[in-house]
Design an enzyme around this catalytic site. Sequence first.
Site, short mmCIF file in Angstrom:
data_model
loop_
_atom_site.label_atom_id
_atom_site.label_comp_id
_atom_site.label_asym_id
_atom_site.label_seq_id
_atom_site.Cartn_x
_atom_site.Cartn_y
_atom_site.Cartn_z
N SER A 107 0.79 -1.03 -0.02
CA SER A 107 0.09 0.46 0.09
C SER A 107 0.91 1.11 0.52
CB SER A 107 -1.47 -0.09 1.02
OG SER A 107 -0.14 -0.08 2.56
N LYS A 108 0.14 2.40 -0.88
CA LYS A 108 1.36 2.85 -0.51
C LYS A 108 1.96 4.48 0.77
CE LYS A 108 -3.12 6.06 -2.01
NZ LYS A 108 -4.06 6.91 -2.67
N ARG A 109 0.60 3.89 1.58
CA ARG A 109 1.16 4.01 2.59
C ARG A 109 2.45 4.08 3.16
NH1 ARG A 109 -3.97 4.35 2.64
NH2 ARG A 109 -4.78 6.78 1.88
N LYS A 110 2.90 1.98 3.01
CA LYS A 110 3.60 2.26 3.34
C LYS A 110 4.73 2.16 2.98
CE LYS A 110 1.60 -0.20 7.01
NZ LYS A 110 0.89 -1.05 7.70
N ASN A 111 4.28 2.28 1.19
CA ASN A 111 6.09 1.39 0.42
C ASN A 111 5.53 2.84 -1.10
OD1 ASN A 111 7.74 -0.63 -0.15
ND2 ASN A 111 6.06 -1.76 0.17
#
Length: 481
Positions: free
Chosen positions: A254-258
Site C-alpha cells: 500500500s502507498k502508506r508503506k511503500n
Amino acid sequence: MTKPTRVRIAPSPTGDPHVGTAYIALFNYVFAKKVGGKFVLRIEDTDRTRARADSEAMIFDALKWCGLTWDEGPDVGGPFGPYRQSERFDIYGKYAEELVEKKKAYRCFCTTERLAALRVQRRQQKLPPGYDRRCRTLDPEESAKRAAEGEAHTVRLATPLEGVTVYEDKLRGPVEFQNTQVDDQVLLKSDGFPTYHLANVVDDHLMEITHVIRAEEWISSTPKHVLLYQSFGWDQPEWIHMPLLRNSDKSKISKRKNPVSINYYKDAGVLPEALVNFLANMGWSYGDDREKFTVPEMAEVFSWDKVSLGAPVFNGEKLQWLNEKYIHEKSYEEIVDLLMGWRFNRDHLLKVLPLVRERIKRLDDFIPAAAFFFDGDLDYKGIAEKLKIGDLKKTQVAKLVKELLENYEALPDWEAEALQQASRDFCEAKEVKTKHLFMLLRLLVTGRKASPPLFETMEVVGKELCRRRLRQGAEFISKQK
Ligand code: GLU
C-alpha cells in the site's frame, strides 16, 4: 485442437500506474512469450465514477517504460477490438438479457433506499452483506412488463442456492466455494452499465482468453465468474492467481508503506530492467539462486511450478541492490543517455531555471541552488529541530502531514495553484497558521529553510518525489521526541 494461447491484463484506469499492474503484466507477458501466445491489454473503464482521464495514458507509458508491450490493445488495435470497455457498451446488455431468458439471472427492481435499509438491517443482525433475493421470485412476465414500462432495474445473477462452486487454480489446485456464500451479484446496473464481473467475463470469452493470470485479490470474485461461464455454457479459461505483493509487515502492498506508483520508481532513478527483474523475483524463482536476469532469459526457463505462494515482500533494498548492478554494467555513454533521459534534459532544466535563476550569480551556483530538484530521498537529521508546526506535539505534526497528503491525493493535477489552495484550505480546517505549515512543507520538500516559491517548487519536483519526501518526513518526525 488446442486453442492458441491468449492472455490479458485488464487494468482499470483509476489512478497512478501501480507496480502490481506491472507485476501481473510481467507474468502474462513472459508466459505469452514462452508459449508463443498473444498478450492483450484491455482497459476496464466501466466504472465511470472512478475512471480518471489521464490514467489510461499513464498505464500505457509506464508499461512501455517497463518494456512490457502488448500485441493487442486500445492503442495498437487487433482483431478482437475495441479493447476499451466503454467502447463495448452495446455488447453487455444483450448478454445480461440472454441470462435472464435462460433464468440464470433476473431483474431486480429494488430501490437504492430499500437496498440501503437492507444493508443496515443485515449489519444489525450480524449477517454478511448481501441481497435478500426478493426479486428473484418475481413472475417472469410481470418482470418483463415492468421493464418494458421503463421501471428502473438492475440484472442479478441467480446464484445456485445450494452446493459448491469449484474451480481449478493452476497454482493452488481446486478452490471451493459454498454457493450460499456467493451473493446474487449485480451484472447490469440500472444505468445499463455492466459491472466488473459481467464485462470481464464476457470480454474474456469474446477475446478468446485462454488463461486468466491475475492477482490473488480476485480469488473471491472467481466463483462468480465461474458461475457466469457455466450459466452461458462457455468454456472456462485456466485460472492462475499470483500471490499479492506485501509490505514488510506482510500487509497488502500500500502507498502508506511503500511507493506503489511505477512513476515513483522512474522518477527516483530506478532503471526499468532493475524494476522488472525485481518484480520477477517476487514469488518466482529462476533457479540456481540466480537473482539477476533479463525478461527474455526469464521467458526461456519460465514455468508455473517455479511460482511459490508465500507472500513476496516488496523490499526496497533488494531493488536498490539490483539497480546498482544494472548501473555498474552500463557504459559511460549509456549512463549519460540515462541521465539525460531522466532529469538532465532541456525540458526539465527549463522548468527548474525560472525557479533558481535569481539565486545564481555564476553557472557554478546552479548545482548547489537546484540540488533538491535532482535528489531522491532527503536527509532530515540536520534540520530535525526545525520540523514543527507552532508548539504542536511531534505525533500531531506527523499526523497532519499525512492528512495533508491525503488531501493532495485527491487533486486531479499536481499543479502549483491547486496545491496552494488545498494547503490553505487545510490550514483553515485544522486551524494551523499557513506560515507554520508552509515552512514545514518547504523543509520537507527541499531540505532547506529558504527555497524558490514553495508550490511552484513542489510542482517541478513532481508528485511522486514530493509524496515520498512528505511521507518519509512524517515518519521521521513521528520518531522524534
Ligand atoms: N479490472 C480489474 C483490475 O483492475 C481486472 C481484474 C482481472 O484481471 O480480472 O485489475
